[in-house]
Design a protein around this motif. Structure first.
Motif, PDB file in Angstrom:
ATOM      1  N   TRP B  86       0.796  -1.533   0.213  1.00 49.79           N
ATOM      2  CA  TRP B  86      -0.006  -0.009   0.190  1.00 49.79           C
ATOM      3  C   TRP B  86       0.881   1.326  -0.272  1.00 49.79           C
ATOM      4  O   TRP B  86       0.315   2.190  -0.711  1.00 49.79           O
ATOM      5  CB  TRP B  86      -1.190   0.208   1.050  1.00 49.79           C
ATOM      6  N   GLU B  87       1.795   1.423   0.938  1.00 43.25           N
ATOM      7  CA  GLU B  87       3.004   2.747   0.629  1.00 43.25           C
ATOM      8  C   GLU B  87       4.159   2.481   0.161  1.00 43.25           C
ATOM      9  O   GLU B  87       3.445   3.671  -0.570  1.00 43.25           O
ATOM     10  CB  GLU B  87       3.624   2.333   2.300  1.00 43.25           C
ATOM     11  N   LEU B  90       1.293   4.103  -3.011  1.00 45.80           N
ATOM     12  CA  LEU B  90       1.512   5.547  -3.216  1.00 45.80           C
ATOM     13  C   LEU B  90       2.006   5.567  -2.756  1.00 45.80           C
ATOM     14  O   LEU B  90       2.511   7.254  -3.831  1.00 45.80           O
ATOM     15  CB  LEU B  90       0.388   5.708  -2.184  1.00 45.80           C
ATOM     16  N   ASP B  95      -2.939   6.303  -9.050  1.00 44.67           N
ATOM     17  CA  ASP B  95      -3.985   6.403  -8.663  1.00 44.67           C
ATOM     18  C   ASP B  95      -5.387   5.841  -9.634  1.00 44.67           C
ATOM     19  O   ASP B  95      -4.975   4.297  -9.626  1.00 44.67           O
ATOM     20  CB  ASP B  95      -4.247   7.805  -9.551  1.00 44.67           C
ATOM     21  N   TYR B 119      -6.381  -0.716  -1.957  1.00 41.96           N
ATOM     22  CA  TYR B 119      -5.396   0.991  -2.501  1.00 41.96           C
ATOM     23  C   TYR B 119      -6.548   1.793  -2.633  1.00 41.96           C
ATOM     24  O   TYR B 119      -7.120   1.551  -3.670  1.00 41.96           O
ATOM     25  CB  TYR B 119      -4.852   0.370  -3.275  1.00 41.96           C
ATOM     26  N   VAL B 120      -6.783   2.822  -1.967  1.00 37.78           N
ATOM     27  CA  VAL B 120      -8.286   3.378  -2.561  1.00 37.78           C
ATOM     28  C   VAL B 120      -9.066   3.012  -3.114  1.00 37.78           C
ATOM     29  O   VAL B 120      -9.998   3.244  -3.646  1.00 37.78           O
ATOM     30  CB  VAL B 120      -7.808   4.733  -3.816  1.00 37.78           C
TER      31      VAL B 120
END
Lengths: 377, 377
Positions: B86-87, B90, B95, B119-120
């Motif tokens: 996840w990091e 980002l 996106d 993620y998002v």
């Protein structure tokens, strides 16, 4: 009791709003059917006030109950806290027939919803929001999430609750700053999506300030109704319709993130952010974009006035800061943060901007210069 | 090229199987449309063999690419590793138009799928499975997950890929134990769901052992077809139909978990577990349950023979252990582990048991004594 249906085909559910609803939570949960156990998640503050009432109502309906109390505050909306809930659920033997219940504000709701969405690939979820912000916004619509150090709500899922139970009576115990911040989202609905409701708020500032139960019931119901309608039209935020709920949020999230989560209340960020968005729309209109020709100084002043009358902040002074007072609040950094907002695509700046009272559009390619100018004003 | 459609209304997609498909991965990814960047996740072993080919194919189609290499092995299917992905996503500016691609086996696929699902609140996902297990099972059907220390696949999501690209040529480089373990799932399809396919496997043991490309293409396609059919009938595992894919899995998961994840290969666990399930069915039949009257010693022997001819384990000897050789492999502990299996409800023991060749049922309330006896046999 006011019932607001959220129409989402097989994921449809009702929002029930009623004074004293907490005492009916056992009936509401039991009506979901086939519940092996209830995993009630709440925070320290809410626990002291309302767990007893809810727990008694659940036990009264014969439901098996585990209560998990987390620290209050945005810091709890973390992967680490999600991890401790997953492990706790496993430890107490939660299975696919278990129901996770969020009793609390947005942090408790977002976190519990995300854990419910992902524990054994998804268990049922039920919301009992206890803050104004959660009642009018975060408990409706199925968005769940936790934060990453680098961005708010970056990890999450769309996961609709099986139901939402709202008791306006609990707002009586809400700390003043939390109550005020919730009003930031309330004004957002009026300013960007419902001119009549904006007028209602202008006419009822005193009753709202006094937390008049009847007025609050009506305010919460109207906000839920507006949001439920938008969400049912665009559940997964794919058509652009749902994005219109984000008036004030691109600027607001950047401010929250720049100061470190938990410093600026979300609704305060939305309040400050919505004014920045109004100034941006005014600027674009002045520069020849006809869509924003109606957004003039008077429009911005009218919105500013309502926010101020409701005690909402119009600048970072609410937390003793100013834009640009330190490297982390520099305009450059704020614009950078907005580029990595979830709503951004291809690194472009995306904003919801007013075109009139109760009307707005989404712009997906605003120049960094215009965004910076609106912040600097 | 063999194309197998997975029918899931708006989440439908194709599985494409073709020798040399890796070189076509750029075309397949580009055809998804509107891709801001590709986040390719793979493990150290696969990276050394195939990243170059896939990366060249993607870059050739003008796609922006980030490659993330994780350690090989079940230990990577953790919350910690999900957090680092996840990091990383980002950090590189992923996106909502980004696509996560899993190039690898079940660990890479399950982990990457879970990160893509969350993620998002969800980005697109694409699978390029490189192990037999992943090609015939884990890449199909949208189940994604990571493990908790206390249980396998306890945290995850249903998240369908936008497509699956299978290159049978890559099986040539698969280590012998991984190849063998994959055959554990292959035999499962025949034994529990398709008698004709079971016969095909019996007739083609030598070609399968020699990894004959044409035979492997047919085997992989048949398994995908069986699984796609079941999944399209019960995407979210709510009707009980999808649960029938879990023959051998309740016992298998308990064994894997008892020894510590990564000790026993999943397919080996399924092989050993499916024999325990066959013995359990036989025992229930002997005790008067008419559904299992066809499961006699000869039936168990026929399944045992095929597994043995394919080099699959029929006991924990494959890892130098025996049931009951230590406290953690005691029958009591294994039964306890099965109670907390995701498939368990209300703490009851749930099994998929054969009723004939290529036929099975799910039992949701097996007694601990019967389960223990099948393990002890």
């Amino acid at each position: 009791m006011i019932t607001i249906p959220v129409e989402l085909s097989e994921r449809s559910y009702d929002i029930q709003i009623e004074a004293g609803a907490l005492e009916r939570s056992g009936v509401a949960l039991a009506s979901l059917g086939d519940v092996s156990r209830v995993l009630l998640v709440t925070d320290e503050n809410v626990d002291a006030l309302y767990t007893e009432t809810v727990a008694a109502a659940l036990v009264d309906r014969g439901l098996d109950l585990d209560v998990v109390v987390i620290p209050a505050g945005e810091e709890s909306k973390s992967i680490e806290m999600a991890n401790s809930l997953w492990e706790r659920f496993l430890e107490v033997g939660a299975d696919r027939k278990s129901v996770a219940v969020a009793l609390g504000g947005g942090v408790v709701g977002d976190l519990t919803g995300f854990v419910a969405a992902t524990y054994v690939r998804g268990i049922r979820f039920f919301q009992i929001p206890t803050t104004l912000l959660a009642q009018v916004d975060s408990s409706v619509g199925g968005k769940t999430a936790v934060d990453l150090p680098g961005g708010k709500n970056m990890v999450g899922a769309f996961w609709q609750p099986g139901g939402v139970l709202i008791d306006p009576n609990v707002l009586a115990t809400l700390p003043a700053d939390q109550y005020r911040a919730g009003l930031g989202e309330v004004v957002k609905y009026g300013a960007s999506l419902d001119a009549d409701f904006f007028g209602f708020l202008e006419r009822n500032v005193e009753k709202i300030a006094a937390r008049d139960p009847e007025t609050l019931g009506a305010v919460v119901a109207k906000c839920c109704e507006i949001k439920a309608q938008v969400v049912s039209e665009d559940e997964f935020e794919t058509t652009g319709r749902r994005a219109l709920l984000n008036y004030g949020h691109t600027f607001g999230h950047a401010l929250e993130s720049a100061l470190g989560y938990g410093t600026l209340l979300h609704g305060d960020g939305v309040s400050i952010g919505s004014l920045a968005a109004a100034r941006l729309a005014k600027r674009l209109g002045e520069n020849g974009d006809a869509r924003f020709s109606a957004i003039d100084g008077a429009w911005v002043a009218r919105q500013t006035e309502l926010l101020e009358r409701l005690g909402l902040p119009t600048s970072l002074e609410v937390v003793g800061r100013r834009i640009g007072d330190a490297p982390e609040t520099s305009i450059e950094r704020l614009v950078d943060l907005m580029r990595t907002d979830k709503k951004a695509e291809f690194g472009k700046l995306s904003f919801v901007l007013p075109t009139g009272l109760g009307e707005c559009v989404r712009l997906r390619d605003v120049s960094p210069e215009d965004a910076a100018a609106a912040l600097a004003e």
